[in-house]
Structures are given as structure tokens and as C-alpha cells.
Design an enzyme around this catalytic site. Structure first.
Site, PDB file in Angstrom:
ATOM      1  N   ASP A 124       0.808  -1.229   0.000  1.00 33.01           N
ATOM      2  CA  ASP A 124       0.000   0.000   0.000  1.00 33.01           C
ATOM      3  C   ASP A 124       0.840   1.278   0.000  1.00 33.01           C
ATOM      4  O   ASP A 124       2.023   1.257   0.340  1.00 33.01           O
ATOM      5  CB  ASP A 124      -0.859   0.059   1.276  1.00 33.01           C
ATOM      6  N   HIS A 268       3.585  -2.257   3.055  1.00 27.69           N
ATOM      7  CA  HIS A 268       3.642  -0.902   2.484  1.00 27.69           C
ATOM      8  C   HIS A 268       4.929  -0.748   1.692  1.00 27.69           C
ATOM      9  O   HIS A 268       6.020  -0.902   2.269  1.00 27.69           O
ATOM     10  CB  HIS A 268       3.549   0.131   3.608  1.00 27.69           C
TER      11      HIS A 268
HETATM   12 NI    NI Z   1      -2.661   3.092   3.363  1.00 30.88          NI
END
Ligand code: NI
Length: 316
Positions: A124, A268
Site C-alpha cells: 500500500d 507498504h
Molecule cells: Ni494506506
């Protein structure tokens, strides 16, 4: 008389120009080739559809050619079929209209066995050039794919756009993670709509297709935000907490401990530590028998449907 002669010569030279080009298509004709759908990997054993967009001419006959038929062939309608000999290799598929040509380079990935374990890794908040590039390299090395939930504002830089495009061209799934990463349950419906649509438009412009999956920032959603998203809302079943630990060992250990067949793993791609864990994690999971699929593939291979405005955590 001279005037008539001049006109005649002019007319004749224009005619020559067209004859020499060997086609009725003008020099301004342009062919652009994109994937037909947002779901991205080209795999042995599955048909893969391409689309050619022709501008600058009304002539439409398109000829599809594979530059290496040992690796993949292409039908008259732009359907690509990859061969085993091409696994891990790239192949250039070209569409021609008159003298104009356009093409796309595809990476061929291994076939998925639906009876074996599979996992969907998700990244992400990117792209962020250096760390996203490192993750992409690891994925390529292991012939694996992942799903990237992209924050639209991060595509403002040319470098980030470049790595996102490379990632998509390789076969990763690119999905929507809003424009500026706001908590959608704390803003108005109009703002929610804007947050999602802006990123849809940006990604469509950059990649040629609109993303089909959505993940709300912080996993914060409501019936209203899900409806506005007009896409399946993808959550996760393994939370690595990589944003908190910023430690490659913790991320690696967390995944190795918690991964299950059908898991969706949250990471991430903006953190260096997460990028540093990528290769080791892919090798470790592969050793345990996992196949790497995009979120869209996970549901397709497990024969489960994703519905607009629904929320999804894993496949059991
Ligand atoms: Ni996010």
C-alpha cells in the site's frame, strides 16, 4: 500555362508521396497497445487479451504479430497465449495498421495450480521509486506478482510514474487506495467520491485501464463509502505492522508465521525495511509451497466472486 504546369507538378508530387508510403494511412496514424483488463499477469495456460487503439485514420484492419513465437503466440483478435518455454522471459507483441505500429512487452509468468497453496501479497501507499523498485526486482527474480494499492498523489513525480508503469507492465495488479489517503469515514460523500475518482482517472491515463479493486486508507469504511467506491473493498488477513516496526526481520517473521492458503498480506512499499524483506520472504514462502497471485487471481483461482461494495479479507 506555366501556372497549370506548376499545379500539375504539385499534384503529381503529392500523388508520389502517397504512392511511396505504400499505404493510405497518413504519417499521423498512431497505434497504441494496452491490456484489455486491469488484471495483469500473463500466465502460461491462460488467454490474455490486448487492445489496440488506432488514431489518425479510418482504416481499421489490425495485424497482430508476436516477435518471438517460441514464447507466445497472438491471435487475429489480439489474444495472447504464452508457452512454457517463455516462463520468466519477455515477448514483444506488435499491432500494425498500414505502416503504423504499436506494441507492448509482456513478461510470461508460470501457470497456477489451483489445487496448491496460494497467497496474495499487497503493498500500500506507494509508489515510492527506490523502495517500490526494490520490491519489483525481488518479484521479478522469483517470477512472483503482488497487488499495489496506489495513492494517486504519489504519481505526481515522473520517477514514481515510471516505476508504477513498469510494475504494471510486468504483471502486478495496480489498485486504487484513494488520492490523498484520508480516513473516508471522516469526510463528506462528495469528498469520498473525489478521492476515489481522481485516482481512477490518473491510473487509467497512465496504464490504459481503470483499476477494479479498492482499499480504503486505514481500512476505515462504512456502507456509504463502500457503495461510493463502486468496487470490491479489499482488506487483509495478515497484518505485518511493517509501518510500525520498520524492521525487515519482523516483517519476514510475521509473514512466515501467519501465512495460510488464501491469505491476503498487508505491507507498504514506501518503507525501505519492507523492501529489504521482500526477496527473503518470497523465497521462504516458495519453499513452503506457496504460489504468488494478485488479489483478483486469488478469487478467480479459488472460484469465489468479488462483488462491488463488498468487503474481502481472505479466501478460506
Ligand atoms: Ni494506506
Amino acid at each position: 500555362m506555366k501556372k497549370i504546369l506548376k499545379l500539375f507538378i504539385l499534384f503529381f508530387s503529392i500523388e508520389m508521396l502517397f504512392c511511396c508510403s505504400g499505404s493510405k494511412t497518413s504519417a499521423a496514424t498512431k497505434v497504441t497497445v494496452t491490456r484489455k483488463e486491469a488484471t495483469a499477469p500473463v500466465r502460461v495456460g491462460t488467454d490474455f487479451a490486448l487492445r489496440a487503439k488506432v488514431t489518425g485514420t479510418k482504416e481499421k484492419p489490425i495485424r497482430w504479430v508476436s516477435r518471438n513465437e517460441k514464447y507466445a503466440i497472438v491471435s487475429k483478435k489480439g489474444i495472447v497465449r504464452a508457452k512454457r518455454a517463455g516462463i520468466g522471459k519477455t515477448v514483444r507483441i506488435v499491432a500494425a495498421c498500414g505502416n503504423a505500429k504499436g506494441g507492448i512487452t509482456l513478461t510470461i509468468l508460470p501457470k497456477i495450480n489451483p489445487k496448491k497453496k496460494m497467497i496474495a501479497l499487497t503493498y500500500d501507499d506507494g509508489p515510492r521509486y527506490s523502495s517500490t523498485r526494490k520490491i519489483l526486482r525481488a518479484l521479478k527474480q522469483e517470477k512472483a506478482v503482488a497487488t499495489f494499492f496506489t495513492v494517486g498523489s504519489n504519481t505526481a513525480s515522473a520517477k514514481n510514474r515510471k516505476i508504477l508503469k513498469q510494475s504494471f507492465d510486468y504483471g502486478n495488479e495496480i489498485a486504487n487506495h484513494t488520492q490523498s489517503h484520508k480516513n473516508l469515514t471522516r469526510i463528506t460523500s462528495a469528498e469520498v467520491r473525489r478521492e476515489i475518482r481522481t485516482t481512477d482517472r490518473r491510473l487509467q491515463k497512465l496504464l490504459g485501464v481503470k483499476p477494479t479493486l479498492f482499499r480504503p486508507p486505514y481500512g476505515a469504511m462504512s456502507a456509504v463509502t463502500r457503495k461510493i467506491s463502486a468496487k470490491p473493498n479489499i482488506m487483509w488477513s495478515v497484518d505485518t505492522l511493517d509501518w510500525k516496526t520498520r524492521n525487515a526481520n519482523s516483517t519476514y517473521r510475521c509473514i512466515m508465521r501467519n501465512a495460510k492458503d488464501g491469505s491476503i498480506v498487508l505491507m507498504h512499499d514506501i518503507h525501505d525495511a519492507t523492501a529489504n524483506a521482500a526477496l527473503r520472504m518470497l523465497k521462504g514462502l516458495k519453499k513452503k509451497g506457496y504460489q504468488f497471485v494478485t488479489v483478483d487471481e486469488l478469487y478467480r483461482y479459488k472460484r469465489k466472486k468479488l462483488h462491488v461494495a463488498g468487503s474481502y479479507f481472505c479466501v478460506k
